[in-house]
Write a protein that holds these residues in place. Sequence first.
Motif, PDB file in Angstrom:
ATOM      1  N   ALA A   1       3.905   2.959  -7.655  1.00 24.42           N
ATOM      2  CA  ALA A   1       2.542   3.455  -7.889  1.00 24.42           C
ATOM      3  C   ALA A   1       1.824   3.718  -6.571  1.00 24.42           C
ATOM      4  CB  ALA A   1       1.757   2.448  -8.725  1.00 24.42           C
ATOM      5  N   GLY A   2       2.050   2.866  -5.577  1.00 24.88           N
ATOM      6  CA  GLY A   2       1.426   3.058  -4.276  1.00 24.88           C
ATOM      7  C   GLY A   2       1.945   4.286  -3.567  1.00 24.88           C
ATOM      8  N   HIS A   3       3.272   4.485  -3.600  1.00 24.29           N
ATOM      9  CA  HIS A   3       3.842   5.679  -2.968  1.00 24.29           C
ATOM     10  C   HIS A   3       3.372   6.944  -3.670  1.00 24.29           C
ATOM     11  CE1 HIS A   3       6.575   4.173   0.139  1.00 24.29           C
ATOM     12  NE2 HIS A   3       6.797   3.134  -0.656  1.00 24.29           N
TER      13      HIS A   3
ATOM     14  N   GLU B   1      -8.976   2.111  -3.126  1.00 25.32           N
ATOM     15  CA  GLU B   1      -8.227   1.965  -4.370  1.00 25.32           C
ATOM     16  C   GLU B   1      -6.853   1.351  -4.131  1.00 25.32           C
ATOM     17  OE1 GLU B   1      -6.727   2.164  -8.236  1.00 25.32           O
ATOM     18  OE2 GLU B   1      -8.801   2.232  -7.513  1.00 25.32           O
ATOM     19  N   ILE B   2      -6.178   1.774  -3.092  1.00 29.64           N
ATOM     20  CA  ILE B   2      -4.788   1.354  -2.907  1.00 29.64           C
ATOM     21  C   ILE B   2      -4.670  -0.080  -2.401  1.00 29.64           C
ATOM     22  CG2 ILE B   2      -4.304   1.985  -0.495  1.00 29.64           C
ATOM     23  CD1 ILE B   2      -1.811   3.494  -1.619  1.00 29.64           C
ATOM     24  N   ARG B   3      -5.780  -0.719  -2.098  1.00 34.36           N
ATOM     25  CA  ARG B   3      -5.718  -2.127  -1.694  1.00 34.36           C
ATOM     26  C   ARG B   3      -5.470  -3.057  -2.885  1.00 34.36           C
ATOM     27  NH1 ARG B   3     -10.602  -0.833   1.649  1.00 34.36           N
ATOM     28  NH2 ARG B   3      -9.818  -0.379   3.747  1.00 34.36           N
ATOM     29  N   ALA B   4      -5.628  -2.550  -4.102  1.00 37.74           N
ATOM     30  CA  ALA B   4      -5.448  -3.388  -5.285  1.00 37.74           C
ATOM     31  C   ALA B   4      -3.999  -3.859  -5.389  1.00 37.74           C
ATOM     32  CB  ALA B   4      -5.830  -2.602  -6.541  1.00 37.74           C
ATOM     33  N   PRO B   5      -3.772  -5.082  -5.862  1.00 34.62           N
ATOM     34  CA  PRO B   5      -2.403  -5.628  -5.930  1.00 34.62           C
ATOM     35  C   PRO B   5      -1.434  -4.788  -6.736  1.00 34.62           C
ATOM     36  CG  PRO B   5      -4.014  -7.388  -6.209  1.00 34.62           C
ATOM     37  CD  PRO B   5      -4.789  -6.100  -6.223  1.00 34.62           C
ATOM     38  N   ARG B   6      -1.916  -4.001  -7.708  1.00 36.73           N
ATOM     39  CA  ARG B   6      -0.992  -3.242  -8.555  1.00 36.73           C
ATOM     40  C   ARG B   6      -0.257  -2.136  -7.801  1.00 36.73           C
ATOM     41  NH1 ARG B   6      -6.123  -1.648 -10.141  1.00 36.73           N
ATOM     42  NH2 ARG B   6      -6.615   0.595 -10.127  1.00 36.73           N
ATOM     43  N   TYR B   7      -0.647  -1.849  -6.570  1.00 36.66           N
ATOM     44  CA  TYR B   7       0.024  -0.828  -5.777  1.00 36.66           C
ATOM     45  C   TYR B   7       1.068  -1.399  -4.815  1.00 36.66           C
ATOM     46  CZ  TYR B   7      -3.644   2.367  -7.355  1.00 36.66           C
ATOM     47  OH  TYR B   7      -4.485   3.141  -8.119  1.00 36.66           O
ATOM     48  N   TRP B   8       1.286  -2.709  -4.844  1.00 38.01           N
ATOM     49  CA  TRP B   8       2.098  -3.345  -3.809  1.00 38.01           C
ATOM     50  C   TRP B   8       3.320  -4.046  -4.381  1.00 38.01           C
ATOM     51  CZ3 TRP B   8       1.016  -2.289   1.164  1.00 38.01           C
ATOM     52  CH2 TRP B   8      -0.228  -1.665   1.403  1.00 38.01           C
ATOM     53  N   SER B   9       4.384  -4.065  -3.566  1.00 35.41           N
ATOM     54  CA  SER B   9       5.620  -4.755  -3.933  1.00 35.41           C
ATOM     55  C   SER B   9       5.444  -6.264  -3.824  1.00 35.41           C
ATOM     56  CB  SER B   9       6.764  -4.302  -3.022  1.00 35.41           C
ATOM     57  OG  SER B   9       7.009  -2.926  -3.166  1.00 35.41           O
TER      58      SER B   9
ATOM     59  N   ALA C   1       1.918  20.529  18.818  1.00 39.04           N
ATOM     60  CA  ALA C   1       1.097  21.712  19.072  1.00 39.04           C
ATOM     61  C   ALA C   1       1.830  22.699  19.969  1.00 39.04           C
ATOM     62  CB  ALA C   1      -0.235  21.295  19.694  1.00 39.04           C
ATOM     63  N   ASP C   2       2.477  22.181  21.003  1.00 39.58           N
ATOM     64  CA  ASP C   2       3.208  23.050  21.926  1.00 39.58           C
ATOM     65  C   ASP C   2       4.379  23.741  21.236  1.00 39.58           C
ATOM     66  OD1 ASP C   2       1.477  22.299  23.930  1.00 39.58           O
ATOM     67  OD2 ASP C   2       2.852  20.852  24.851  1.00 39.58           O
ATOM     68  N   ALA C   3       4.978  23.056  20.253  1.00 43.59           N
ATOM     69  CA  ALA C   3       6.120  23.620  19.543  1.00 43.59           C
ATOM     70  C   ALA C   3       5.707  24.548  18.406  1.00 43.59           C
ATOM     71  CB  ALA C   3       6.998  22.493  18.989  1.00 43.59           C
ATOM     72  N   GLY C   4       4.411  24.586  18.082  1.00 38.97           N
ATOM     73  CA  GLY C   4       3.948  25.410  16.972  1.00 38.97           C
ATOM     74  C   GLY C   4       4.252  24.825  15.611  1.00 38.97           C
ATOM     75  N   VAL C   5       4.377  23.487  15.540  1.00 40.54           N
ATOM     76  CA  VAL C   5       4.659  22.786  14.290  1.00 40.54           C
ATOM     77  C   VAL C   5       3.379  22.142  13.780  1.00 40.54           C
ATOM     78  CG1 VAL C   5       5.931  20.871  13.248  1.00 40.54           C
ATOM     79  CG2 VAL C   5       7.068  22.368  14.893  1.00 40.54           C
ATOM     80  N   ARG C   6       3.021  22.397  12.536  1.00 46.65           N
ATOM     81  CA  ARG C   6       1.815  21.802  11.982  1.00 46.65           C
ATOM     82  C   ARG C   6       2.049  20.310  11.734  1.00 46.65           C
ATOM     83  NH1 ARG C   6      -1.524  22.781   6.269  1.00 46.65           N
ATOM     84  NH2 ARG C   6      -3.416  21.720   6.965  1.00 46.65           N
ATOM     85  N   LEU C   7       1.185  19.479  12.296  1.00 49.61           N
ATOM     86  CA  LEU C   7       1.293  18.028  12.164  1.00 49.61           C
ATOM     87  C   LEU C   7       0.245  17.504  11.202  1.00 49.61           C
ATOM     88  CD1 LEU C   7       2.376  15.235  13.088  1.00 49.61           C
ATOM     89  CD2 LEU C   7       0.721  15.338  14.979  1.00 49.61           C
ATOM     90  N   VAL C   8       0.695  16.676  10.261  1.00 48.53           N
ATOM     91  CA  VAL C   8      -0.195  15.909   9.395  1.00 48.53           C
ATOM     92  C   VAL C   8      -0.070  14.454   9.831  1.00 48.53           C
ATOM     93  CG1 VAL C   8      -0.688  15.137   7.052  1.00 48.53           C
ATOM     94  CG2 VAL C   8      -0.003  17.512   7.470  1.00 48.53           C
ATOM     95  N   LEU C   9      -1.176  13.869  10.237  1.00 48.28           N
ATOM     96  CA  LEU C   9      -1.205  12.497  10.726  1.00 48.28           C
ATOM     97  C   LEU C   9      -1.724  11.586   9.620  1.00 48.28           C
ATOM     98  CD1 LEU C   9      -0.721  10.889  13.366  1.00 48.28           C
ATOM     99  CD2 LEU C   9      -3.129  11.296  13.938  1.00 48.28           C
ATOM    100  N   LEU C  10      -0.998  10.483   9.372  1.00 47.01           N
ATOM    101  CA  LEU C  10      -1.394   9.543   8.331  1.00 47.01           C
ATOM    102  C   LEU C  10      -1.658   8.172   8.913  1.00 47.01           C
ATOM    103  CD1 LEU C  10       1.038  11.448   6.928  1.00 47.01           C
ATOM    104  CD2 LEU C  10       0.567   9.934   5.023  1.00 47.01           C
ATOM    105  N   SER C  11      -2.658   7.495   8.385  1.00 46.11           N
ATOM    106  CA  SER C  11      -2.788   6.059   8.588  1.00 46.11           C
ATOM    107  C   SER C  11      -2.240   5.379   7.341  1.00 46.11           C
ATOM    108  CB  SER C  11      -4.248   5.653   8.822  1.00 46.11           C
ATOM    109  OG  SER C  11      -5.051   5.940   7.696  1.00 46.11           O
ATOM    110  N   GLY C  12      -1.402   4.350   7.542  1.00 43.85           N
ATOM    111  CA  GLY C  12      -0.754   3.695   6.411  1.00 43.85           C
ATOM    112  C   GLY C  12      -1.739   2.929   5.552  1.00 43.85           C
ATOM    113  N   ALA C  13      -1.344   2.672   4.305  1.00 44.72           N
ATOM    114  CA  ALA C  13      -2.176   1.895   3.393  1.00 44.72           C
ATOM    115  C   ALA C  13      -2.393   0.486   3.944  1.00 44.72           C
ATOM    116  CB  ALA C  13      -1.533   1.841   2.019  1.00 44.72           C
ATOM    117  N   ASP C  14      -3.501  -0.115   3.585  1.00 42.75           N
ATOM    118  CA  ASP C  14      -3.923  -1.409   4.130  1.00 42.75           C
ATOM    119  C   ASP C  14      -3.459  -2.556   3.223  1.00 42.75           C
ATOM    120  OD1 ASP C  14      -5.199  -3.569   5.234  1.00 42.75           O
ATOM    121  OD2 ASP C  14      -7.234  -2.883   4.793  1.00 42.75           O
ATOM    122  N   PRO C  15      -2.465  -3.350   3.675  1.00 45.57           N
ATOM    123  CA  PRO C  15      -1.974  -4.451   2.853  1.00 45.57           C
ATOM    124  C   PRO C  15      -2.647  -5.782   3.138  1.00 45.57           C
ATOM    125  CG  PRO C  15      -0.559  -4.220   4.735  1.00 45.57           C
ATOM    126  CD  PRO C  15      -1.682  -3.205   4.906  1.00 45.57           C
TER     127      PRO C  15
END
Length: 279
Positions: free
Chosen positions: A199-201, A182-190, A128-142
């Motif tokens: 597919a997950g990425h 949706e992303i908790r399904a096994p088809r999204y995971w290595s 915020a101080d630098a004037g850079v827009r931040l997008v905050l993510l929580s990672g997918a749940d494995p």
Amino acid sequence: MRACDLGGSEWPDETVAWCNTNMRYVAIGDSFTEGVGDPRPDGGVRGWADRVAEGLAARLDEPVEYANLAIRGRLLRPIVTDQLDAALSLDPLPDLLTLNGGGNDMLRPGVRIGDLLALTDRAARRCADAGVRLVLLSGADPTAQLPLGRFVRRRGAALTAGSVTIAARYGLTFVNGFGDDEIRAPRYWSADRLHLNSAGHARIAGLVLHALGHGPVPPPAPPEPPSVRTAATTAQYYREHVVPWVSRRLHGTSSGDGRLAKHPVWYPLSPGPARSGSE
């Protein structure tokens, strides 16, 4: 790239697309942001952040300057110190920065979620101080597939809830990968059950682009035949993935030791075909 002038507001609503001129986007984080699990033909990794940069260039129909400072195995502290220092030292300064971290911390005993949230808060304030827009993510749940997953999931839920509060405090865009059922399904995971596959990425990229106002919520990935876990496949999983991870913890090493960021300086991306994020 700066925010469009909508109603005199410097920062538009997060669902409104941004105006752009040579947009500059940098990603910081760990293996999730580096792209582990989403291989390229040349042996490198792609990942959701690369897909977001490609998607922005396509949707904005303008060049995007992209940097990715994420390194697998990194804990949150070096992400929001070393990596953030490097990101805010880029010349020119980034317009957009995505931050995810804490997943590796949660797999370690004795971690305090309050400490992780304090680190995240300081990172948000610096952006915020630098004037850079931040997008905050929580990672997918494995955790549905992991040993001791319920224990780790409680930590992840607490970190996500605290991150929502931080995002509201600073007016950040927040992408809740952890809360995406949706992303908790096994088809999204290595095969290691810890890192997303291609597919997950792609799904995470679609969620980020949607949050930035560039596309709909991504549709579910095509279904896959259910896999059957036998004693043999379980033993193989522990031998190939769990035992090496435990060995690194016992020896105080990391999968990222000796690795460098894949795009440490601005890397130009030209507009290409629009990507759905779910491809």
